[in-house]
Enzyme design. Structure first.
Site, short mmCIF file in Angstrom:
data_model
loop_
_atom_site.label_atom_id
_atom_site.label_comp_id
_atom_site.label_asym_id
_atom_site.label_seq_id
_atom_site.Cartn_x
_atom_site.Cartn_y
_atom_site.Cartn_z
N GLY A 34 68.59 -25.69 2.70
CA GLY A 34 67.86 -24.43 2.66
C GLY A 34 66.48 -24.56 2.05
N ARG A 35 66.29 -25.56 1.20
CA ARG A 35 64.98 -25.82 0.60
C ARG A 35 63.97 -26.23 1.67
N LEU A 38 63.60 -31.99 1.90
CA LEU A 38 64.88 -32.66 1.64
C LEU A 38 64.88 -33.31 0.26
N CYS A 42 67.20 -33.57 -7.36
CA CYS A 42 66.71 -34.85 -7.87
C CYS A 42 65.27 -35.12 -7.46
N LYS A 51 60.34 -38.08 -14.08
CA LYS A 51 59.94 -39.47 -14.39
C LYS A 51 58.44 -39.68 -14.18
N GLY A 268 72.45 -27.40 -20.34
CA GLY A 268 73.42 -27.85 -19.35
C GLY A 268 73.19 -27.24 -17.98
N ARG A 269 73.94 -27.73 -17.01
CA ARG A 269 73.84 -27.24 -15.64
C ARG A 269 75.25 -26.90 -15.13
N HIS A 441 63.28 -66.91 -20.11
CA HIS A 441 62.49 -66.66 -21.31
C HIS A 441 61.02 -66.58 -20.95
P1 FAD Z 1 71.42 -31.58 -5.65
O1 FAD Z 1 70.46 -32.66 -5.86
O2 FAD Z 1 71.39 -30.42 -6.56
O3 FAD Z 1 71.19 -31.10 -4.15
C1 FAD Z 1 71.87 -30.04 -3.59
C2 FAD Z 1 71.05 -29.48 -2.46
O4 FAD Z 1 71.87 -28.59 -1.72
C3 FAD Z 1 69.85 -28.66 -2.89
O5 FAD Z 1 68.68 -29.13 -2.26
C4 FAD Z 1 70.15 -27.25 -2.43
O6 FAD Z 1 69.01 -26.54 -1.96
C5 FAD Z 1 71.09 -27.51 -1.27
N1 FAD Z 1 72.01 -26.40 -1.00
C6 FAD Z 1 72.86 -25.80 -1.87
N2 FAD Z 1 73.58 -24.85 -1.25
C7 FAD Z 1 73.18 -24.86 0.03
C8 FAD Z 1 73.55 -24.09 1.16
N3 FAD Z 1 74.48 -23.15 1.10
N4 FAD Z 1 72.91 -24.34 2.33
C9 FAD Z 1 71.94 -25.30 2.40
N5 FAD Z 1 71.57 -26.05 1.38
C10 FAD Z 1 72.18 -25.84 0.21
N6 FAD Z 1 70.09 -37.62 -12.63
C11 FAD Z 1 69.96 -38.96 -12.75
O7 FAD Z 1 70.87 -39.70 -12.37
N7 FAD Z 1 68.81 -39.51 -13.25
C12 FAD Z 1 67.79 -38.75 -13.68
O8 FAD Z 1 66.78 -39.29 -14.13
C13 FAD Z 1 67.91 -37.35 -13.59
N8 FAD Z 1 66.91 -36.56 -14.01
C14 FAD Z 1 67.04 -35.20 -13.89
C15 FAD Z 1 66.01 -34.40 -14.36
C16 FAD Z 1 66.11 -33.03 -14.27
C17 FAD Z 1 64.98 -32.18 -14.79
C18 FAD Z 1 67.25 -32.44 -13.67
C19 FAD Z 1 67.35 -30.95 -13.52
C20 FAD Z 1 68.29 -33.23 -13.20
C21 FAD Z 1 68.19 -34.61 -13.32
N9 FAD Z 1 69.22 -35.46 -12.90
C22 FAD Z 1 69.10 -36.81 -13.03
C23 FAD Z 1 70.45 -34.93 -12.30
C24 FAD Z 1 70.38 -35.05 -10.76
O9 FAD Z 1 69.25 -34.37 -10.28
C25 FAD Z 1 71.64 -34.50 -10.12
O10 FAD Z 1 72.78 -35.11 -10.69
C26 FAD Z 1 71.64 -34.75 -8.62
O11 FAD Z 1 70.51 -34.18 -8.02
C27 FAD Z 1 72.91 -34.20 -7.98
O12 FAD Z 1 72.87 -34.45 -6.61
P2 FAD Z 1 73.63 -33.52 -5.58
O13 FAD Z 1 73.39 -34.13 -4.24
O14 FAD Z 1 75.02 -33.30 -6.01
O15 FAD Z 1 72.93 -32.09 -5.65
P1 NAI Z 2 73.24 -31.67 -21.51
O1 NAI Z 2 74.64 -31.29 -21.30
O2 NAI Z 2 72.82 -33.08 -21.45
O3 NAI Z 2 72.74 -31.12 -22.94
C1 NAI Z 2 72.86 -29.77 -23.30
C2 NAI Z 2 72.72 -29.68 -24.81
O4 NAI Z 2 72.57 -28.32 -25.17
C3 NAI Z 2 73.95 -30.21 -25.55
O5 NAI Z 2 73.53 -31.11 -26.53
C4 NAI Z 2 74.58 -28.95 -26.11
O6 NAI Z 2 75.29 -29.19 -27.31
C5 NAI Z 2 73.34 -28.09 -26.34
N1 NAI Z 2 73.63 -26.65 -26.44
C6 NAI Z 2 74.48 -25.91 -25.68
N2 NAI Z 2 74.47 -24.64 -26.09
C7 NAI Z 2 73.59 -24.53 -27.13
C8 NAI Z 2 73.15 -23.46 -27.99
N3 NAI Z 2 73.62 -22.22 -27.87
N4 NAI Z 2 72.23 -23.71 -28.93
C9 NAI Z 2 71.75 -24.99 -29.08
N5 NAI Z 2 72.14 -26.03 -28.31
C10 NAI Z 2 73.04 -25.82 -27.35
O7 NAI Z 2 72.44 -30.77 -20.47
P2 NAI Z 2 70.93 -30.84 -19.95
O8 NAI Z 2 70.08 -31.62 -20.88
O9 NAI Z 2 70.56 -29.45 -19.63
O10 NAI Z 2 71.07 -31.68 -18.61
C11 NAI Z 2 71.89 -31.18 -17.54
C12 NAI Z 2 72.39 -32.31 -16.69
O11 NAI Z 2 71.33 -32.94 -16.00
C13 NAI Z 2 73.09 -33.36 -17.52
O12 NAI Z 2 74.44 -33.38 -17.13
C14 NAI Z 2 72.44 -34.64 -17.19
O13 NAI Z 2 73.38 -35.60 -16.82
C15 NAI Z 2 71.53 -34.34 -16.01
N6 NAI Z 2 70.26 -35.01 -16.26
C16 NAI Z 2 70.25 -36.38 -16.26
C17 NAI Z 2 69.12 -37.07 -16.57
C18 NAI Z 2 69.17 -38.55 -16.61
O14 NAI Z 2 70.13 -39.11 -16.12
N7 NAI Z 2 68.16 -39.22 -17.15
C19 NAI Z 2 67.87 -36.39 -16.91
C20 NAI Z 2 67.99 -34.96 -16.93
C21 NAI Z 2 69.15 -34.33 -16.59
#
Ligand code: FAD
Ligand code: NAI
Length: 462
Positions: A34-35, A38, A42, A51, A268-269, A441
């Site tokens: 829907g976005r 593609l 992520c 990043k 969290g998410r 090294h």
């Molecule tokens: P998503 O990437 O969320 O994709 C789902 C897609 O489905 C979306 O584009 C959405 O529009 C589409 N969709 C949903 N419902 C519908 C529908 N009904 N019809 C059509 N389309 C639909 N993970 C890492 O491993 N490394 C990282 O460095 C990292 N950094 C992150 C930084 C941030 C700020 C955030 C928010 C997340 C980060 N993550 C990272 C987490 C990572 O983005 C997710 O784990 C990953 O994108 C999950 O992939 P997915 O395919 O399950 O879903």
């Molecule tokens: P997170 O689950 O990593 O951290 C959420 C934090 O918020 C926890 O430490 C929790 O204790 C705290 N928290 C919850 N309620 C609170 C409150 N009321 N007051 C204060 N603190 C509170 O979730 P985050 O950082 O939002 O990331 C979401 C997901 O995205 C993660 O699962 C992560 O795996 C993914 N992600 C991965 C990245 C990577 O792999 N480098 C980068 C960014 C996101």
């Protein structure tokens, strides 16, 4: 006769990888998105844009802090925020167009629009209903806020808003010391913002090895991030330009407030399943709102599978990708498999933090006998030359068999270094196997070998 063998809903790392593998395995495949572009969370608003900003802000940090010592004198660069955002958008565009190219190359149809599943075997996109023998839900996740906190994505933002702020804030409160809070908190701290992180628990990055947590917090504090731990956020009151965060310290219930230009809610998410029609279909869910699947990603409705952030497990792009590949193989009649015991987790701050497998805490909980091999980057010549000697490599191995059970690295390129340990774990290797492997090294990876040596007769350089 179905139009498609497989329709995947969502084109994030789970969905697009699944689509490509399905096509490679000879299945007629479509992917609904829907976005406008593609790549899902992520590529558009997650891994890739964050990043890009981490890279740009790290370059600034290097210029401000390390250039002069290396004999590179002169004025530090000033920040052109608009250009930094444009660079980030350019990187997003290159990556999302790359997926479009891969779809065309693999003859995958992109069904543009939001999809729903009116019944098993059918996917509705707009007014059109498409038929498919197999449907994969890969709809991803969205930020989960706290009750009573209103997100406007301008003053009170999630990661999405934090990736495109109109200006660099003077003061930012980050709620949550998890991955998003620390990565994006680092970006803004490097750009000159006063960053305050308020975390509910008594340690940052819950679930991580406790020794790494402590070192990580110390290093981030040195970089200017401020931490208030054990603090439960009560409310956020915002105007059009400012916000006030109220929190209670858990140890004594005392109430405090802190003002900021921007509040980043990073608590969290949660799975995004809106509009799919899963309720009406009777698709079973977990108590935490995830789509429930069995070990082969089947939901309880025949022909409907689910992967990625929409189901249980770490919300990581590579976990979603692996499930995408594996479920495609299952659908094609093969034996798709994901080893959930060896999923790396990386935080892309500086230094990076990378972790796989068991921690000391989980091993103690299980009552398992283990040994620790640890090596500081202070003993690594390359790290010292590059002003990157903060941190260490820690390998946990079974006390009697020497089999590697987990590894935790805080230090330069930790995310890349971790993978030789992941491969070793996949092969059931002992720490001695790593220790006996010749490492070039001078490389950072010598620190991994030294940690492996530390599980046996001892490291050489400490
Ligand atoms: P998503 O990437 O969320 O994709 C789902 C897609 O489905 C979306 O584009 C959405 O529009 C589409 N969709 C949903 N419902 C519908 C529908 N009904 N019809 C059509 N389309 C639909 N993970 C890492 O491993 N490394 C990282 O460095 C990292 N950094 C992150 C930084 C941030 C700020 C955030 C928010 C997340 C980060 N993550 C990272 C987490 C990572 O983005 C997710 O784990 C990953 O994108 C999950 O992939 P997915 O395919 O399950 O879903
Ligand atoms: P997170 O689950 O990593 O951290 C959420 C934090 O918020 C926890 O430490 C929790 O204790 C705290 N928290 C919850 N309620 C609170 C409150 N009321 N007051 C204060 N603190 C509170 O979730 P985050 O950082 O939002 O990331 C979401 C997901 O995205 C993660 O699962 C992560 O795996 C993914 N992600 C991965 C990245 C990577 O792999 N480098 C980068 C960014 C996101």
């Amino acid at each position: 006769m179905a139009n498609y063998d497989v329709i995947i809903i969502g084109s994030g790392p789970g969905g697009y990888v699944c689509a490509i593998r399905c096509a490679q395995l000879g299945l007629k495949t479509a992917c609904v998105e829907g976005r406008e572009t593609l790549g899902g969370t992520c590529l558009n608003i997650g891994c890739i844009p964050s990043k890009a900003l981490l890279h740009a802000s790290h370059m600034l940090h290097e210029a401000e802090h390390n250039f002069a010592s290396m004999g590179l004198k002169g004025k530090s660069p000033s920040v052109d925020w608009k250009q930094m955002l444009a660079y980030k958008d350019e990187v997003i565009g290159q990556n999302t167009k790359g997926i479009e190219f891969l779809f065309k190359k693999n003859k995958i149809d992109w069904l543009k629009g939001w999809g729903s599943i009116p019944e098993a075997g059918k996917v509705k996109v707009g007014d059109e209903v498409h038929e498919a023998t197999h449907i994969v839900i890969a709809s991803g996740s969205e930020p989960s806020s706290l009750p009573g906190i209103e997100i406007d994505e301008k003053v009170v933002v999630t990661s999405t808003g934090a990736l495109e702020l109109s200006k660099i804030p003077k003061k930012m409160v980050v709620i949550g010391a998890g991955v998003i809070g620390l990565e994006l908190g680092s970006v803004y701290a490097r750009l000159g913002t006063e960053v305050h992180v308020v975390e509910f628990l008594d340690a940052i990055t819950p679930g991580m090895d406790a020794e790494v947590q402590r070192t990580f917090q110390k290093l981030l504090t040195k970089q200017g991030l401020n931490f208030t731990l054990g603090a439960a956020v009560q409310s956020v009151d915002a105007t059009k330009t400012k916000a006030k965060v109220t929190y209670k310290l858990r140890k004594d219930d005392s109430e405090h407030t802190i003002d900021a230009d921007t509040v980043l809610v990073a608590t969290g998410r949660k799975p995004y399943i809106d509009g799919l029609g899963l309720d009406a279909l009777g698709v079973a869910m977990t108590e935490r709102g995830q789509v429930k699947t069995d070990a082969q990603w089947n939901t309880n409705v025949k022909g409907i599978y689910a992967i990625g952030d929409a189901i249980e497990g770490p919300m990581l792009a590579h976990k979603a990708e692996d499930e995408g590949m594996a479920v495609a193989e299952v659908i094609a009649g093969q034996h798709g498999h994901v080893n959930y015991g060896v999923i790396p987790g990386v935080i892309y701050t500086h230094p990076e933090v990378a972790s796989v497998g068991e921690t000391e805490e989980t091993l103690k909980e299980q009552g398992r006998a283990y040994k620790v091999g640890k090596f500081s980057f202070m003993g690594n010549g390359r790290a010292k030359a590059n002003f990157a000697a903060d941190g260490f490599v820690k390998i946990l191995a079974d006390k009697s068999t020497d089999r590697i059970l987990g590894a935790h690295i805080i230090g330069p390129m930790a995310g890349d270094l971790l993978h030789e340990i992941c491969v070793a774990m996949e092969f059931g290797a002992a720490a001695e196997d790593l220790a006996r492997t010749c490492h070039a090294h001078p490389t950072y990876s010598e620190a991994v070998r030294e940690a492996a040596l530390a599980c046996g007769d001892g490291p050489i350089h400490s």
